[in-house]
Structure formats: structure tokens, C-alpha cells
Design an enzyme around this catalytic site. Structure first.
Site, PDB file in Angstrom:
ATOM      1  N   LYS A 166       7.960   5.711  11.516  1.00  0.00           N
ATOM      2  CA  LYS A 166       8.176   5.213  12.873  1.00  0.00           C
ATOM      3  C   LYS A 166       9.650   5.333  13.279  1.00  0.00           C
ATOM      4  CE  LYS A 166       3.766   4.144  12.706  1.00  0.00           C
ATOM      5  NZ  LYS A 166       3.197   4.580  11.465  1.00  0.00           N
ATOM      6  N   ASP A 181       7.045  -6.784   6.812  1.00  0.00           N
ATOM      7  CA  ASP A 181       6.927  -5.414   7.313  1.00  0.00           C
ATOM      8  C   ASP A 181       7.797  -5.337   8.567  1.00  0.00           C
ATOM      9  OD1 ASP A 181       6.183  -3.080   8.642  1.00  0.00           O
ATOM     10  OD2 ASP A 181       4.123  -3.160   7.913  1.00  0.00           O
ATOM     11  N   TYR A 199      -1.000  -4.802  10.773  1.00  0.00           N
ATOM     12  CA  TYR A 199      -1.457  -3.421  10.997  1.00  0.00           C
ATOM     13  C   TYR A 199      -2.831  -3.214  10.333  1.00  0.00           C
ATOM     14  CZ  TYR A 199      -1.751   1.607  10.105  1.00  0.00           C
ATOM     15  OH  TYR A 199      -2.192   2.890   9.991  1.00  0.00           O
ATOM     16  N   ARG A 201       9.927  13.310  -9.969  1.00  0.00           N
ATOM     17  CA  ARG A 201       9.132  12.135  -9.588  1.00  0.00           C
ATOM     18  C   ARG A 201       9.964  10.876  -9.827  1.00  0.00           C
ATOM     19  NH1 ARG A 201       6.007  10.157 -13.311  1.00  0.00           N
ATOM     20  NH2 ARG A 201       5.065  12.140 -13.912  1.00  0.00           N
TER      21      ARG A 201
HETATM   22  C1  LIG Z   1       3.532  -1.991  11.160  1.00  0.00           C
HETATM   23  C2  LIG Z   1       3.038  -0.867  10.317  1.00  0.00           C
HETATM   24  N1  LIG Z   1       3.138  -0.961   8.977  1.00  0.00           N
HETATM   25  C3  LIG Z   1       2.704   0.032   8.170  1.00  0.00           C
HETATM   26  C4  LIG Z   1       2.131   1.173   8.687  1.00  0.00           C
HETATM   27  C5  LIG Z   1       1.649   2.240   7.746  1.00  0.00           C
HETATM   28  O1  LIG Z   1       2.549   3.300   7.698  1.00  0.00           O
HETATM   29  P1  LIG Z   1       2.173   4.819   7.367  1.00  0.00           P
HETATM   30  O2  LIG Z   1       1.306   5.311   8.485  1.00  0.00           O
HETATM   31  O3  LIG Z   1       3.491   5.494   7.271  1.00  0.00           O
HETATM   32  O4  LIG Z   1       1.437   4.798   6.060  1.00  0.00           O
HETATM   33  C6  LIG Z   1       2.026   1.326  10.058  1.00  0.00           C
HETATM   34  C7  LIG Z   1       1.420   2.547  10.627  1.00  0.00           C
HETATM   35  O5  LIG Z   1       1.124   2.643  11.798  1.00  0.00           O
HETATM   36  C8  LIG Z   1       2.480   0.267  10.898  1.00  0.00           C
HETATM   37  O6  LIG Z   1       2.386   0.343  12.236  1.00  0.00           O
END
Ligand SMILES: Cc1ncc(COP(=O)(O)O)c(C=O)c1O
Length: 380
Positions: A195, A170, A98, A46
């Protein structure tokens, strides 16, 4: 070293025991110790794992950062980052973030006496206007999901730093190949590695990268204490993904431009949201801040019925949440990715019932356009 070279080599020396050129999947929970207090740098998985460590070094190098930490999902990475703020603090957030980020902040973290203001960060005056004495963080997403508003990272960083607040970006939509926020004064970059970084729609993961050592130590402490770590196998998948990131992003970007140009001219498309379009009001900023425009394109076909027809008529494009994979994914933000955002807020942000979002994959561009053309032809 250039980006592609860094992507293939950073954090990834051939294995010292065997010479294996790819980092092995260290599928272990613990490590034999030579004696009390004597180990080979790893005690418990971990806390640290060689496969995850290789990825953390790789992602830090790609973003031009000193430190990287990988988590079980993008949301876990964002959640860990939010442990830098405390009860009584105030956080400013891009209003078109998001849906899962909005949900985490407004439904969970707000219960712990952290105040959030959701503002349109594409206008830096809104950020400055929302600043309070207790503002400790500005959390931006650029371009935003799904209406592609662009935030000026340098301008927002300058304002936030004047008030002593950290800026978090982000960078999931762009990946470090197309945008490197730390170069514009941002303090912390978060990713859903699910992604573009992984790129093959076969794993969920997240990352936090940053330069400040004190904050980095805290993120590492949270990673170990709360334990939402990325598994060795998922770390290995992302490491494999980043090796082709430069090539994939070039193709994503090329096809994204072609699909956007096709949609922009199509008579059944009311509006497109794509920073690469000269009609996008922040096109110049996007050109300055990004190396390309990526492959996320949203377009409005006017109604839920029309959106349904398009989404249910496509054959090559896959109707699914998520983005950034090799395959073209298409979705309906209002009922899928952004269902947790209140209807009136969705309407205000432009996330209408007629909005369709496409993550253009790296299939042959002509095939993607032909599929969309056939689906749009079904609209009366
Ligand atoms: C811009 C963005 N940030 C964060 C996330 C969250 O990521 P995760 O689905 O890997 O938890 C997403 C998911 O679609 C996203 O599009």
C-alpha cells in the site's frame, strides 16, 4: 533526523563496491564464501539479502523500531507475527479488521487450537472485558478497513500489558508518516507494504517491525524457516517508494480531506466514514494519535444498485481492490475486500451493500472530485 531525511537515508549507504547511490538489486541466491565459516555476512538469500536488509533497516527506522523483517506480502508478515502465539493461547482482534486477516485467523489459525475473539477495540472496555488468563496478543487495526473505527493505542497497550499480552498494530492505512504505534506502547507493527509504503501499485509485500529482541529473533527465525521472504526486486521497489513517502502522504492527506468534505456535503451520500470529519465520533482521538487523516474515505450511497452505478460510472478513479497507490482506487468492500466476512457480520459492522471505499490518490484534487461528482450525478 527528520522523517523525510530518515526515509531517504536510513539503511541506504552508497554501495561500498561502486558508490552507487541507490542500493543495488542483489539478484542472487547465494554468496561466495572466503573459506569454511568465513563469509561477508551473507550466506544464502532466503536468510538475508543486502537489498532486503536495507529495506528492513529503513522501515525499522521509519517506525522508530530496532528490528525489521520483510515478507512476500502483508498476509505473510501477519502470519509470521502470529507464530509468536502457540496452541492454547487466546488472541483478541479488532472486529473490523481487513478481510484477509479475519480469514487467516478464523479459517486457518483457529484450526491450530488458537482461540480468537473479535471485539470492537475502539472501546477499550471491550478489550479489557475479553481478556482471559491465556490471552497472549491483542491485534488491532486502526483506523479499521473500511469503516474507519479508531482504536486508542495507548489505552489498549496499557490494558494488554497489565495482562502480559503483546499488542500488534496493523499500520497499513496510516503508514509511519501519519502514525507511529510503538510510541503509544504497541509492541509490534505490521504492514502491507503493498500500500502506501511502496505507493505505486506495482508490488506485493509486507513487514514486521518491533523492539523486543527475543520476539525479533523469533520473527527472523520464522522468516528464514518458513521462507516467505520479500524478493530483492520487490525490496528495491519499496525502498524507492519510501523515499517519497513524506511527500506522497502529505498530498494523500490533503486530497483525502478535500474529497471527504465534498462527499459529506453531497445530497446522494447517506453517510461518510472518515476520522478527519468532526462528525466522526473519534475525531479527537484520531487527531491526538495521528499526524493526519490519510486518504481512505468510505461512504454509503444506500443500496447495491446505487453503489454499482457510482463504481461503474467513474472514469478517473479505478475500480480495483487495494489502496495506497498514487492513483485513486475505488472499491465495493462487501463484494471485494470483505467478501470473506459473513453477511450478518458485515451488516453489523456497517459494511453494507451501499458502501463504497475510496483510496484517494495524488492526482489533481479537482479532477478526483469532478469524477466523483459526475458519477454521483447519475444516481436518481
Ligand atoms: C489493512 C491491511 N492489512 C493487510 C493487508 C494484506 O496485505 P497484502 O495484500 O500485501 O497481503 C491488507 C490488504 O489489503 C490491508 O488492507
Amino acid at each position: 533526523m527528520g522523517f523525510a531525511t530518515t526515509a531517504i537515508h536510513a539503511g541506504q549507504e552508497p554501495d561500498s563496491a561502486t558508490g552507487a547511490v541507490t542500493v543495488p538489486i542483489y539478484q542472487t541466491s547465494t554468496y561466495a564464501q572466503d573459506g569454511l565459516g568465513r563469509n561477508k555476512g551473507f550466506e544464502y538469500a532466503r536468510t538475508s539479502n543486502p537489498t532486503r536488509l536495507a529495506l528492513e533497516r529503513n522501515l525499522a527506522a521509519l517506525e522508530g523500531a530496532r528490528f525489521g523483517y520483510c515478507f512476500a506480502s502483508g498476509m505473510a508478515a501477519i502470519d509470521a507475527t502470529m507464530r509468536l502465539v502457540k496452541a492454547g493461547d487466546h488472541v483478541i482482534v479488532s472486529d473490523n479488521t481487513y478481510g484477509g486477516t479475519f480469514r487467516l485467523f478464523s479459517r486457518i489459525l483457529a484450526n491450530y487450537n488458537i482461540a480468537f475473539d473479535f471485539v470492537d477495540t475502539s472501546d477499550v472496555a471491550n478489550v479489557e472485558g475479553a481478556m482471559k488468563e491465556n490471552t497472549r496478543m491483542v491485534f488491532v487495526e486502526t483506523p479499521t478497513n473500511p469503516v474507519m473505527m479508531v482504536t486508542d493505542l495507548q489505552a489498549v497497550s496499557d490494558v494488554a500489558h497489565k495482562f502480559g499480552a503483546r499488542v500488534v498494530c496493523d499500520n497499513t492505512f496510516m503508514s509511519p508518516y501519519l502514525q507511529r504505534p510503538l510510541e503509544f506502547g504497541v509492541d509490534i507493527v505490521v504492514h502491507s507494504t503493498t500500500k502506501f509504503l511502496n505507493g505505486h501499485s506495482d508490488g506485493i509485500g509486507g513487514a514486521v517491525v518491533l523492539n523486543n529482541e527475543e520476539d525479533a529473533n523469533w520473527i527472523g527465525f520464522v522468516q528464514n524457516s518458513a521462507g516467505a521472504i520479500l524478493s530483492p526486486f520487490d525490496s528495491w521497489l519499496v525502498l524507492r517508494g519510501t523515499k517519497t513517502l513524506a511527500l506522497r502522504m502529505e498530498q494523500h492527506d490533503r486530497s483525502g480531506r478535500a474529497v471527504a468534505a465534498f462527499l459529506e456535503e453531497h445530497p446522494k451520500v447517506h453517510k461518510i466514514y472518515y476520522p478527519g470529519s468532526v462528525s466522526h465520533k473519534q475525531h479527537d482521538l484520531a487527531k491526538r494519535q495521528q499526524k493526519g487523516f490519510g486518504s481512505m474515505v468510505s461512504f454509503d450511497v444506500g443500496s447495491l444498485a446505487a453503489a454499482r452505478t457510482v463504481l461503474e460510472s467513474v472514469k478517473l478513479c479505478t475500480l480495483a481492490e487495494s489502496l495506497g497507490g498514487v492513483e485513486t482506487l475505488i472499491c465495493h468492500p462487501a463484494t471485494m475486500t470483505h467478501a470473506s466476512v459473513a453477511a450478518d457480520t458485515r451488516e453489523r459492522l456497517g459494511i453494507t451493500d451501499g458502501l463504497v471505499r475510496i483510496s484517494v490518490g495524488i492526482e489533481d484534487t479537482d479532477d478526483i472530485i469532478a469524477d466523483l461528482d459526475e458519477a454521483l450525478a447519475k444516481l436518481s
